[in-house]
Design an enzyme around this catalytic site. Structure first.
Site, PDB file in Angstrom:
ATOM      1  N   TYR A 198     -15.162   1.086  -6.658  1.00 45.93           N
ATOM      2  CA  TYR A 198     -16.412   1.832  -6.504  1.00 45.93           C
ATOM      3  C   TYR A 198     -17.260   1.723  -7.771  1.00 45.93           C
ATOM      4  O   TYR A 198     -18.409   2.137  -7.783  1.00 45.93           O
ATOM      5  CB  TYR A 198     -16.101   3.298  -6.172  1.00 45.93           C
ATOM      6  CG  TYR A 198     -15.210   3.417  -4.942  1.00 45.93           C
ATOM      7  CD1 TYR A 198     -15.752   3.312  -3.669  1.00 45.93           C
ATOM      8  CD2 TYR A 198     -13.825   3.570  -5.055  1.00 45.93           C
ATOM      9  CE1 TYR A 198     -14.946   3.365  -2.536  1.00 45.93           C
ATOM     10  CE2 TYR A 198     -13.009   3.629  -3.939  1.00 45.93           C
ATOM     11  CZ  TYR A 198     -13.568   3.519  -2.679  1.00 45.93           C
ATOM     12  OH  TYR A 198     -12.763   3.562  -1.567  1.00 45.93           O
TER      13      TYR A 198
ATOM     14  N   LYS B  34       0.859  -1.190   0.000  1.00 48.32           N
ATOM     15  CA  LYS B  34       0.000   0.000   0.000  1.00 48.32           C
ATOM     16  C   LYS B  34       0.893   1.236   0.000  1.00 48.32           C
ATOM     17  O   LYS B  34       1.699   1.438   0.910  1.00 48.32           O
ATOM     18  CB  LYS B  34      -0.890  -0.020   1.234  1.00 48.32           C
ATOM     19  CG  LYS B  34      -1.746   1.223   1.372  1.00 48.32           C
ATOM     20  CD  LYS B  34      -2.729   1.089   2.534  1.00 48.32           C
ATOM     21  CE  LYS B  34      -3.484   2.371   2.773  1.00 48.32           C
ATOM     22  NZ  LYS B  34      -4.380   2.286   3.928  1.00 48.32           N
TER      23      LYS B  34
ATOM     24  N   GLU C  22       7.586  -6.378   0.567  1.00 50.65           N
ATOM     25  CA  GLU C  22       6.441  -6.179   1.477  1.00 50.65           C
ATOM     26  C   GLU C  22       5.427  -7.301   1.304  1.00 50.65           C
ATOM     27  O   GLU C  22       4.918  -7.853   2.271  1.00 50.65           O
ATOM     28  CB  GLU C  22       5.740  -4.841   1.160  1.00 50.65           C
ATOM     29  CG  GLU C  22       6.277  -3.645   1.907  1.00 50.65           C
ATOM     30  CD  GLU C  22       5.647  -3.484   3.286  1.00 50.65           C
ATOM     31  OE1 GLU C  22       4.956  -4.405   3.749  1.00 50.65           O
ATOM     32  OE2 GLU C  22       5.868  -2.428   3.892  1.00 50.65           O
TER      33      GLU C  22
ATOM     34  N   SER D  25     -10.214   5.663  -4.497  1.00 51.19           N
ATOM     35  CA  SER D  25     -11.160   6.778  -4.610  1.00 51.19           C
ATOM     36  C   SER D  25     -10.743   7.836  -5.628  1.00 51.19           C
ATOM     37  O   SER D  25     -11.564   8.311  -6.410  1.00 51.19           O
ATOM     38  CB  SER D  25     -11.340   7.414  -3.233  1.00 51.19           C
ATOM     39  OG  SER D  25     -10.095   7.829  -2.703  1.00 51.19           O
TER      40      SER D  25
ATOM     41  N   LYS E 295      -2.243  -1.408  -3.879  1.00 53.16           N
ATOM     42  CA  LYS E 295      -3.119  -0.247  -3.760  1.00 53.16           C
ATOM     43  C   LYS E 295      -2.293   1.022  -3.819  1.00 53.16           C
ATOM     44  O   LYS E 295      -1.301   1.102  -3.107  1.00 53.16           O
ATOM     45  CB  LYS E 295      -3.839  -0.351  -2.408  1.00 53.16           C
ATOM     46  CG  LYS E 295      -4.691   0.831  -2.082  1.00 53.16           C
ATOM     47  CD  LYS E 295      -5.309   0.660  -0.720  1.00 53.16           C
ATOM     48  CE  LYS E 295      -5.967   1.966  -0.353  1.00 53.16           C
ATOM     49  NZ  LYS E 295      -6.265   2.065   1.021  1.00 53.16           N
TER      50      LYS E 295
HETATM   51  C1  PBG Z   1      -7.073   3.271   5.563  1.00 48.39           C
HETATM   52  C2  PBG Z   1      -7.555   3.161   4.170  1.00 48.39           C
HETATM   53  C3  PBG Z   1      -7.435   4.126   3.164  1.00 48.39           C
HETATM   54  C4  PBG Z   1      -8.047   3.602   2.037  1.00 48.39           C
HETATM   55  C5  PBG Z   1      -8.532   2.336   2.370  1.00 48.39           C
HETATM   56  N1  PBG Z   1      -8.181   2.077   3.702  1.00 48.39           N
HETATM   57  C6  PBG Z   1      -6.917   5.487   3.168  1.00 48.39           C
HETATM   58  C7  PBG Z   1      -5.603   5.860   3.647  1.00 48.39           C
HETATM   59  O1  PBG Z   1      -4.696   5.051   3.779  1.00 48.39           O
HETATM   60  O2  PBG Z   1      -5.489   7.043   3.918  1.00 48.39           O
HETATM   61  C8  PBG Z   1      -8.133   4.311   0.717  1.00 48.39           C
HETATM   62  C9  PBG Z   1      -9.152   3.821  -0.220  1.00 48.39           C
HETATM   63  C10 PBG Z   1      -9.453   4.738  -1.342  1.00 48.39           C
HETATM   64  O3  PBG Z   1      -8.807   5.783  -1.545  1.00 48.39           O
HETATM   65  O4  PBG Z   1     -10.398   4.401  -2.072  1.00 48.39           O
HETATM   66  N2  PBG Z   1      -7.980   2.788   6.466  1.00 48.39           N
END
Ligand code: PBG
Length: 324
Positions: free
Chosen positions: A312, A194, A232, A273, A247
Site C-alpha cells: 500500500y 499465506k 507449501e 494491511s 504473506k
Molecule cells: C483474501 C485476502 C486477504 C488479504 C489478501 N487477500 C485477507 C484474508 O486472508 O483474510 C489480506 C491483505 C492485507 O491484509 O493487506 N482474499
C-alpha cells in the site's frame, strides 16, 4: 586500528557503489479495491490513503499510478450483494471483469493481477463454499468454482491471476483450466505461503470480508511453521505456479529467505494491511520518521529475497524514488 569496514562507508558515492540491494519502482505492485455501485472514494479509517472506489475512480487512480511510473496493480472487488457461494464473481459481467475492461480501454499497458478468492463475495466471509455438515470450507467444491472465477478474470483481460484462498490443489486446478481454455500464456502468482495472521485486520475492513463465524485457520497456515511454509511453496511450484508469495512480509522475512534458498521462481512479498496501518498510526503519533522507516522495510523485503513487493506504500515509495 583495523578499518576495513569503515573504508567503504566514507561518503555517498562509495556507499552507492557497494550497495547490494536497490529498490526500484519495477519491484512494486499496488493493491486497489473496487466497490460495486460506489459513487465516491471512501477512505478506510485504519488505512489512511487507502480507499474503496467505484470503477471511474479506479481508472483515474490508474492514470495517477501511470504518471508516477507504477504499472502493476493487484485488484480486489467488493460486490453489492453477497450470497453463500459468491455468485457475483462467477458471471462474465462481474464487477472485477467490468473494472479490468474499463482500465484496459484507457491504459492497455497497466498490468492487472486479480486476487482470486471468495471471502469478499460470500455472505459468511469465508474463502470458499461451506460444507453444510462441518461448516468448514469444502476444498474440492471451492476448487470447482475457483476455476470458473479464474475464467471470468482471464476473459476480461487480466494479466495474471493470484488465488489467495489457500485451498489444496488450487494451482493445479487453475493451470489446467486456463490451459484448456486457451489461456496457456496467463501466469499464476500463488499465494503459496499465506499465514493465518492477525495482520490482515484492516484489509478485512476495506474488503468487507471478515468471517461471520470462526476464523481461517483450517485453510491458512500456522504462523509458527517454517518447514511447512517451504513445503507449501514447493508444492505450488510443482503444480505450475509461476510466482510464489509469502504473506505477510515483515514478521516473515526469514520465510522469504528460506523459500528463496529453495526455489528459482520469482517470489512476491505481501506487505499487508496491518503492517501499513501500524506505520501510519506511529507516524500520526509523531513517533517515527515515516519515509525512512517505510523505505527501510521495503528494502528489507527485497534483501530477504523478494523480487516483487505488494504494498500500500507503492505510491509514496515511487514519489521518493522519483525524487532521488
Ligand atoms: C483474501 C485476502 C486477504 C488479504 C489478501 N487477500 C485477507 C484474508 O486472508 O483474510 C489480506 C491483505 C492485507 O491484509 O493487506 N482474499
Amino acid at each position: 586500528m583495523f578499518k576495513r569496514f569503515r573504508r567503504l562507508r566514507a561518503n555517498d558515492t562509495i556507499r552507492d557503489l557497494v550497495r547490494e540491494t536497490i529498490l526500484t519502482k519495477n519491484d512494486l505492485m499496488y493493491p486497489l479495491f473496487v466497490k460495486q455501485g460506489q459513487k465516491t472514494k471512501v477512505e478506510v479509517a485504519s488505512m489512511p490513503g487507502v480507499y474503496q472506489m467505484g470503477i471511474d475512480d479506479i481508472v483515474k487512480e490508474c492514470h495517477t499510478l501511470n504518471s508516477l511510473g507504477l504499472n502493476s496493480i493487484l485488484l480486489f472487488a467488493i460486490p453489492e450483494v453477497k450470497d453463500s457461494v459468491g455468485s457475483e464473481c462467477l458471471c462474465d459481467n462481474s464487477i472485477i471483469a467490468q473494472t479490468i475492461k474499463a482500465i484496459k480501454s484507457e491504459l492497455p499497458n497497466m498490468h492487472i493481477t486479480t486476487d482470486l478468492c471468495f471471502c469478499e463475495y460470500t455472505d459468511h466471509g469465508h474463502c470458499g463454499i461451506l460444507d453444510p455438515n462441518t461448516h468448514s470450507v469444502d476444498n474440492d467444491a471451492t476448487l470447482e468454482i475457483s476455476a470458473a472465477q479464474a475464467l471470468v478474470h482471464a476473459k476480461a483481460g487480466a494479466n495474471m491471476i493470484a488465488p489467495s484462498g489457500m485451498m489444496d490443489g488450487i494451482i493445479e486446478t487453475l493451470r489446467k483450466t486456463l490451459d484448456e481454455n486457451g489461456f496457456e500464456n496467463l501466469p499464476i502468482m500463488a499465494y503459496s505461503t499465506k499465514f493465518a495472521s492477525a495482520f490482515y485486520g484492516p484489509f478485512r475492513d476495506v474488503a468487507e470480508s471478515t468471517p461471520s463465524f470462526g476464523d481461517r485457520r483450517t485453510y491458512q497456515m500456522d504462523i509458527a511453521n517454517r518447514l511447512e511454509a517451504i513445503e507449501e511453496s514447493l508444492e505450488d511450484e510443482k503444480e505450475g505456479a509461476d510466482i510464489l508469495m509469502v504473506k505477510p512480509a515483515l514478521s516473515f522475512l526469514d520465510i522469504i529467505r528460506d523459500i528463496r534458498n529453495n526455489t528459482n521462481l520469482p517470489i512476491a512479498a505481501y506487505n499487508v494491511s496491518g503492517e501499513y496501518a501500524m506505520l501510519k498510526a506511529a507516524a500520526k503519533a509523531g513517533l517515527i520518521d515515516y519515509d525512512r522507516i517505510m523505505m527501510e522495510k521495503l528494502v528489507s523485503m527485497k534483501r530477504a529475497g523478494a523480487n516483487i513487493i505488494i504494498t500500500y506504500h507503492a505510491k509514496e515509495a515511487a514519489q521518493i524514488l522519483n525524487n532521488q
